[in-house]
Design a protein around this motif. Structure first.
Motif, mmCIF file in Angstrom:
data_model
loop_
_atom_site.group_PDB
_atom_site.id
_atom_site.type_symbol
_atom_site.label_atom_id
_atom_site.label_comp_id
_atom_site.label_asym_id
_atom_site.label_seq_id
_atom_site.Cartn_x
_atom_site.Cartn_y
_atom_site.Cartn_z
ATOM 1 N N LYS A 108 0.834 -1.205 0.000
ATOM 2 C CA LYS A 108 0.000 0.000 0.000
ATOM 3 C C LYS A 108 0.868 1.255 0.000
ATOM 4 O O LYS A 108 0.536 2.248 -0.661
ATOM 5 N N VAL A 109 1.964 1.212 0.730
ATOM 6 C CA VAL A 109 2.875 2.358 0.778
ATOM 7 C C VAL A 109 3.508 2.589 -0.592
ATOM 8 O O VAL A 109 3.611 3.727 -1.070
ATOM 9 N N ILE A 110 3.923 1.510 -1.227
ATOM 10 C CA ILE A 110 4.533 1.616 -2.554
ATOM 11 C C ILE A 110 3.524 2.126 -3.574
ATOM 12 O O ILE A 110 3.827 2.993 -4.400
ATOM 13 N N GLU A 111 2.296 1.622 -3.506
ATOM 14 C CA GLU A 111 1.267 2.067 -4.442
ATOM 15 C C GLU A 111 0.912 3.527 -4.207
ATOM 16 O O GLU A 111 0.645 4.266 -5.164
ATOM 17 N N GLN A 112 0.913 3.977 -2.951
ATOM 18 C CA GLN A 112 0.643 5.380 -2.670
ATOM 19 C C GLN A 112 1.696 6.277 -3.304
ATOM 20 O O GLN A 112 1.383 7.311 -3.896
ATOM 21 N N PHE A 113 2.955 5.871 -3.181
ATOM 22 C CA PHE A 113 4.041 6.636 -3.812
ATOM 23 C C PHE A 113 3.867 6.661 -5.326
ATOM 24 O O PHE A 113 3.949 7.720 -5.955
ATOM 25 N N ARG A 114 3.605 5.510 -5.910
ATOM 26 C CA ARG A 114 3.452 5.428 -7.364
ATOM 27 C C ARG A 114 2.277 6.284 -7.838
ATOM 28 O O ARG A 114 2.375 7.001 -8.847
ATOM 29 N N SER A 115 1.191 6.233 -7.109
ATOM 30 C CA SER A 115 0.009 7.006 -7.479
ATOM 31 C C SER A 115 0.276 8.504 -7.403
ATOM 32 O O SER A 115 -0.132 9.268 -8.290
ATOM 33 N N ASN A 116 0.959 8.939 -6.357
ATOM 34 C CA ASN A 116 1.280 10.361 -6.228
ATOM 35 C C ASN A 116 2.210 10.828 -7.344
ATOM 36 O O ASN A 116 2.058 11.937 -7.868
ATOM 37 N N LEU A 117 3.168 10.000 -7.700
ATOM 38 C CA LEU A 117 4.084 10.367 -8.778
ATOM 39 C C LEU A 117 3.335 10.453 -10.101
ATOM 40 O O LEU A 117 3.563 11.371 -10.905
ATOM 41 N N LYS A 118 2.419 9.532 -10.315
ATOM 42 C CA LYS A 118 1.620 9.559 -11.541
ATOM 43 C C LYS A 118 0.777 10.827 -11.607
ATOM 44 O O LYS A 118 0.706 11.496 -12.644
ATOM 45 N N ASP A 119 0.144 11.186 -10.495
ATOM 46 C CA ASP A 119 -0.690 12.389 -10.477
ATOM 47 C C ASP A 119 0.145 13.654 -10.713
ATOM 48 O O ASP A 119 -0.285 14.578 -11.402
ATOM 49 N N ALA A 120 1.337 13.693 -10.124
ATOM 50 C CA ALA A 120 2.206 14.865 -10.286
ATOM 51 C C ALA A 120 2.697 15.008 -11.709
ATOM 52 O O ALA A 120 3.023 16.110 -12.160
ATOM 53 N N SER A 121 2.714 13.921 -12.448
ATOM 54 C CA SER A 121 3.302 13.939 -13.782
ATOM 55 C C SER A 121 2.520 14.775 -14.773
ATOM 56 O O SER A 121 3.028 15.111 -15.843
ATOM 57 N N HIS A 122 1.297 15.130 -14.438
ATOM 58 C CA HIS A 122 0.500 15.923 -15.369
ATOM 59 C C HIS A 122 1.061 17.331 -15.544
ATOM 60 O O HIS A 122 0.680 18.033 -16.481
ATOM 61 N N ALA A 123 1.937 17.758 -14.641
ATOM 62 C CA ALA A 123 2.466 19.120 -14.739
ATOM 63 C C ALA A 123 3.992 19.176 -14.722
ATOM 64 O O ALA A 123 4.564 20.234 -14.455
ATOM 65 N N TYR A 124 4.641 18.041 -15.007
ATOM 66 C CA TYR A 124 6.106 18.002 -15.022
ATOM 67 C C TYR A 124 6.586 17.196 -16.225
ATOM 68 O O TYR A 124 5.880 16.316 -16.727
ATOM 69 N N ASP A 125 7.803 17.492 -16.657
ATOM 70 C CA ASP A 125 8.391 16.775 -17.789
ATOM 71 C C ASP A 125 9.395 15.715 -17.344
ATOM 72 O O ASP A 125 9.507 14.662 -17.961
#
Length: 264
Positions: A108-125
Protein backbone atom coordinates in the motif's frame (compact mmCIF):
# COMPACT_ATOMS: atom_id res chain seq x y z
CA UNK A 1 3.84 -0.26 -21.95
CA UNK A 2 2.68 -0.97 -18.41
CA UNK A 3 -0.38 0.73 -16.94
CA UNK A 4 1.84 2.68 -14.55
CA UNK A 5 3.80 4.32 -17.35
CA UNK A 6 0.95 4.46 -19.86
CA UNK A 7 -0.98 6.72 -17.49
CA UNK A 8 1.97 9.00 -16.69
CA UNK A 9 0.93 11.67 -19.19
CA UNK A 10 1.35 15.41 -18.78
CA UNK A 11 -1.03 18.14 -19.88
CA UNK A 12 0.77 18.60 -23.20
CA UNK A 13 0.33 14.98 -24.26
CA UNK A 14 3.90 13.96 -23.48
CA UNK A 15 5.28 11.33 -21.15
CA UNK A 16 6.99 12.44 -17.97
CA UNK A 17 10.39 10.81 -17.74
CA UNK A 18 11.02 9.50 -14.23
CA UNK A 19 14.78 9.00 -13.74
CA UNK A 20 15.96 7.16 -10.62
CA UNK A 21 19.56 7.68 -9.49
CA UNK A 22 20.32 4.56 -7.51
CA UNK A 23 23.15 2.72 -5.80
CA UNK A 24 23.18 0.70 -2.59
CA UNK A 25 26.49 2.11 -1.43
CA UNK A 26 27.15 5.50 0.07
CA UNK A 27 29.88 7.83 -1.09
CA UNK A 28 29.53 7.19 -4.83
CA UNK A 29 28.26 10.69 -5.64
CA UNK A 30 24.59 9.93 -6.29
CA UNK A 31 23.35 13.26 -4.99
CA UNK A 32 26.03 15.18 -6.88
CA UNK A 33 24.86 13.63 -10.14
CA UNK A 34 21.16 13.93 -9.23
CA UNK A 35 21.26 17.67 -8.50
CA UNK A 36 23.31 18.35 -11.63
CA UNK A 37 20.76 16.38 -13.64
CA UNK A 38 17.99 18.56 -12.21
CA UNK A 39 19.87 21.74 -13.20
CA UNK A 40 20.71 20.29 -16.62
CA UNK A 41 17.14 19.34 -17.51
CA UNK A 42 15.72 22.63 -16.21
CA UNK A 43 18.19 24.55 -18.38
CA UNK A 44 16.93 22.53 -21.36
CA UNK A 45 13.45 23.98 -20.77
CA UNK A 46 11.94 21.18 -18.68
CA UNK A 47 9.73 21.33 -15.61
CA UNK A 48 11.72 19.19 -13.17
CA UNK A 49 10.39 17.47 -10.06
CA UNK A 50 13.24 16.52 -7.72
CA UNK A 51 12.42 13.86 -5.12
CA UNK A 52 14.94 13.33 -2.32
CA UNK A 53 14.28 9.93 -0.72
CA UNK A 54 17.46 10.03 1.36
CA UNK A 55 17.06 11.40 4.92
CA UNK A 56 20.63 12.66 4.73
CA UNK A 57 19.03 15.22 2.37
CA UNK A 58 22.20 16.38 0.64
CA UNK A 59 20.31 17.03 -2.58
CA UNK A 60 17.64 18.96 -0.68
CA UNK A 61 20.25 21.22 0.89
CA UNK A 62 21.92 21.92 -2.44
CA UNK A 63 18.62 22.72 -4.17
CA UNK A 64 17.15 24.59 -1.19
CA UNK A 65 16.21 27.56 -3.35
CA UNK A 66 13.67 25.35 -5.12
CA UNK A 67 12.10 23.73 -2.05
CA UNK A 68 8.39 22.96 -1.85
CA UNK A 69 6.28 22.96 1.30
CA UNK A 70 5.70 19.25 0.67
CA UNK A 71 8.40 16.77 1.68
CA UNK A 72 9.14 13.48 -0.07
CA UNK A 73 7.99 11.35 2.90
CA UNK A 74 4.44 12.57 2.36
CA UNK A 75 4.28 10.74 -0.98
CA UNK A 76 4.35 7.42 0.87
CA UNK A 77 1.78 8.35 3.52
CA UNK A 78 -1.20 10.01 1.84
CA UNK A 79 -2.59 11.42 -1.36
CA UNK A 80 -0.58 14.54 -2.14
CA UNK A 81 -1.34 17.34 -4.59
CA UNK A 82 2.05 18.52 -5.81
CA UNK A 83 1.74 22.11 -7.07
CA UNK A 84 2.13 22.26 -10.86
CA UNK A 85 4.77 24.22 -12.71
CA UNK A 86 3.76 26.36 -15.67
CA UNK A 87 7.27 26.90 -17.01
CA UNK A 88 10.79 25.45 -16.87
CA UNK A 89 12.35 25.12 -13.46
CA UNK A 90 12.85 22.82 -10.48
CA UNK A 91 10.54 21.91 -7.62
CA UNK A 92 12.07 19.94 -4.74
CA UNK A 93 10.21 17.55 -2.47
CA UNK A 94 12.88 17.34 0.16
CA UNK A 95 14.34 14.60 2.27
CA UNK A 96 13.54 14.75 5.98
CA UNK A 97 13.97 12.58 9.07
CA UNK A 98 10.44 11.25 8.48
CA UNK A 99 11.85 9.07 5.70
CA UNK A 100 13.64 6.97 8.32
CA UNK A 101 10.27 5.66 9.46
CA UNK A 102 9.44 4.28 6.00
CA UNK A 103 11.17 0.91 6.24
CA UNK A 104 8.58 -1.86 5.98
CA UNK A 105 8.02 -3.29 2.50
CA UNK A 106 4.31 -2.54 2.27
CA UNK A 107 2.40 -2.78 -1.01
CA UNK A 108 0.00 0.00 0.00
CA UNK A 109 2.88 2.36 0.78
CA UNK A 110 4.53 1.62 -2.55
CA UNK A 111 1.27 2.07 -4.44
CA UNK A 112 0.64 5.38 -2.67
CA UNK A 113 4.04 6.64 -3.81
CA UNK A 114 3.45 5.43 -7.36
CA UNK A 115 0.01 7.01 -7.48
CA UNK A 116 1.28 10.36 -6.23
CA UNK A 117 4.08 10.37 -8.78
CA UNK A 118 1.62 9.56 -11.54
CA UNK A 119 -0.69 12.39 -10.48
CA UNK A 120 2.21 14.86 -10.29
CA UNK A 121 3.30 13.94 -13.78
CA UNK A 122 0.50 15.92 -15.37
CA UNK A 123 2.47 19.12 -14.74
CA UNK A 124 6.11 18.00 -15.02
CA UNK A 125 8.39 16.78 -17.79
CA UNK A 126 11.18 15.13 -15.79
CA UNK A 127 11.29 13.59 -12.33
CA UNK A 128 14.76 13.06 -10.84
CA UNK A 129 14.67 10.70 -7.87
CA UNK A 130 17.64 10.60 -5.49
CA UNK A 131 17.62 7.40 -3.42
CA UNK A 132 19.20 6.28 -0.12
CA UNK A 133 22.37 4.15 -0.04
CA UNK A 134 20.59 1.03 1.21
CA UNK A 135 18.08 -1.10 -0.66
CA UNK A 136 14.70 -0.87 1.02
CA UNK A 137 11.12 0.16 0.43
CA UNK A 138 12.02 3.68 -0.74
CA UNK A 139 14.42 2.38 -3.42
CA UNK A 140 11.93 -0.32 -4.38
CA UNK A 141 9.09 2.18 -4.73
CA UNK A 142 11.25 4.48 -6.86
CA UNK A 143 12.21 1.64 -9.21
CA UNK A 144 8.63 0.42 -9.49
CA UNK A 145 7.36 3.92 -10.29
CA UNK A 146 10.30 4.98 -12.45
CA UNK A 147 10.96 4.70 -16.14
CA UNK A 148 14.76 4.95 -16.13
CA UNK A 149 17.50 4.13 -13.65
CA UNK A 150 21.12 5.27 -13.64
CA UNK A 151 23.66 3.78 -11.22
CA UNK A 152 26.71 5.90 -10.34
CA UNK A 153 29.66 3.84 -9.14
CA UNK A 154 33.00 4.63 -7.56
CA UNK A 155 35.87 2.59 -8.91
CA UNK A 156 37.24 1.42 -5.60
CA UNK A 157 37.40 -2.26 -4.68
CA UNK A 158 34.42 -2.26 -2.34
CA UNK A 159 32.16 -0.58 -4.90
CA UNK A 160 33.05 -3.19 -7.50
CA UNK A 161 32.17 -5.97 -5.08
CA UNK A 162 28.65 -4.59 -4.59
CA UNK A 163 27.77 -4.13 -8.24
CA UNK A 164 26.51 -7.68 -8.73
CA UNK A 165 23.95 -7.22 -5.94
CA UNK A 166 22.97 -3.81 -7.31
CA UNK A 167 22.30 -5.26 -10.76
CA UNK A 168 20.36 -8.15 -9.24
CA UNK A 169 17.99 -5.77 -7.47
CA UNK A 170 17.47 -3.45 -10.45
CA UNK A 171 16.94 -6.23 -12.98
CA UNK A 172 14.77 -8.13 -10.48
CA UNK A 173 12.42 -5.15 -10.14
CA UNK A 174 12.25 -4.86 -13.93
CA UNK A 175 11.39 -8.53 -14.30
CA UNK A 176 8.84 -8.76 -11.47
CA UNK A 177 7.24 -5.33 -11.07
CA UNK A 178 8.05 -2.82 -13.82
CA UNK A 179 8.76 -4.19 -17.26
CA UNK A 180 9.09 -0.63 -18.62
CA UNK A 181 12.06 0.17 -16.38
CA UNK A 182 15.10 0.88 -18.55
CA UNK A 183 18.51 0.47 -16.99
CA UNK A 184 20.67 3.20 -18.51
CA UNK A 185 23.79 1.68 -17.03
CA UNK A 186 26.55 1.87 -14.47
CA UNK A 187 28.33 5.20 -14.74
CA UNK A 188 31.83 5.50 -13.27
CA UNK A 189 31.88 8.70 -11.21
CA UNK A 190 34.83 10.67 -9.83
CA UNK A 191 37.18 8.70 -12.05
CA UNK A 192 40.80 9.45 -11.23
CA UNK A 193 42.27 9.24 -14.71
CA UNK A 194 45.85 9.03 -13.39
CA UNK A 195 45.12 6.18 -10.98
CA UNK A 196 46.38 2.78 -12.21
CA UNK A 197 44.18 1.07 -9.61
CA UNK A 198 41.03 2.74 -10.88
CA UNK A 199 41.92 2.02 -14.49
CA UNK A 200 42.49 -1.64 -13.57
CA UNK A 201 39.16 -1.73 -11.73
CA UNK A 202 37.40 -0.29 -14.77
CA UNK A 203 38.99 -2.97 -16.96
CA UNK A 204 37.93 -5.64 -14.45
CA UNK A 205 34.40 -4.24 -14.50
CA UNK A 206 34.23 -4.56 -18.28
CA UNK A 207 35.60 -8.12 -18.13
CA UNK A 208 33.18 -9.14 -15.37
CA UNK A 209 29.95 -7.56 -16.63
CA UNK A 210 30.69 -6.65 -20.25
CA UNK A 211 29.74 -3.33 -21.86
CA UNK A 212 26.03 -4.19 -21.75
CA UNK A 213 25.63 -2.76 -18.25
CA UNK A 214 28.03 0.16 -18.58
CA UNK A 215 26.89 3.63 -19.57
CA UNK A 216 28.84 5.12 -22.47
CA UNK A 217 30.70 7.77 -20.50
CA UNK A 218 32.48 8.56 -17.26
CA UNK A 219 32.59 11.60 -14.96
CA UNK A 220 36.16 12.40 -13.89
CA UNK A 221 37.18 13.58 -10.43
CA UNK A 222 37.27 17.40 -10.41
CA UNK A 223 37.67 19.58 -7.31
CA UNK A 224 35.55 22.26 -8.94
CA UNK A 225 32.47 20.05 -8.69
CA UNK A 226 32.65 20.19 -4.91
CA UNK A 227 33.16 23.95 -5.07
CA UNK A 228 30.06 24.29 -7.22
CA UNK A 229 27.96 22.28 -4.77
CA UNK A 230 29.13 24.52 -1.94
CA UNK A 231 27.90 27.50 -3.94
CA UNK A 232 24.66 25.67 -4.78
CA UNK A 233 25.08 26.01 -8.52
CA UNK A 234 26.01 23.66 -11.39
CA UNK A 235 29.71 23.31 -12.04
CA UNK A 236 29.34 24.73 -15.55
CA UNK A 237 28.13 28.00 -13.98
CA UNK A 238 31.40 28.66 -12.16
CA UNK A 239 33.76 31.11 -13.83
CA UNK A 240 37.00 29.16 -13.30
CA UNK A 241 38.52 27.55 -16.38
CA UNK A 242 38.80 24.18 -14.60
CA UNK A 243 35.13 24.36 -13.65
CA UNK A 244 34.08 25.08 -17.21
CA UNK A 245 36.07 22.04 -18.36
CA UNK A 246 34.42 19.89 -15.68
CA UNK A 247 31.07 21.24 -16.80
CA UNK A 248 31.76 20.32 -20.41
CA UNK A 249 32.68 16.78 -19.35
CA UNK A 250 29.54 16.37 -17.27
CA UNK A 251 27.18 17.90 -19.81
CA UNK A 252 28.61 15.67 -22.54
CA UNK A 253 27.64 12.64 -20.45
CA UNK A 254 24.20 14.10 -19.74
CA UNK A 255 23.66 14.82 -23.44
CA UNK A 256 24.08 11.11 -24.16
CA UNK A 257 21.74 10.26 -21.32
CA UNK A 258 19.09 12.71 -22.56
CA UNK A 259 19.22 11.19 -26.04
CA UNK A 260 18.69 7.72 -24.56
CA UNK A 261 15.69 9.00 -22.61
CA UNK A 262 14.19 10.90 -25.54
CA UNK A 263 14.37 7.94 -27.88
CA UNK A 264 13.00 5.37 -25.42
Amino acid sequence: MSAANRDRRDGRGGLMKALVVNNEKGGVGKSTIAVHLAWYFAERGNRVLFLDLDPQSNGTATLAAHASDIDAAALFARTVAVPPMASAGIRVLGGTAALRGIVAVDGKVIEQFRSNLKDASHAYDIAVVDTPPTFGVRNLAALIAGQFVLAPIDLDDYAIDGIETLLKHILGVKQKYNSDLEFLGLIPNRLQTTSPRQRNNLNSLVQRFGTKYLFDGVIPQRSSIGEALAEKKPVWRLSKTAAREAGREMRAVFDKLAIRMETA
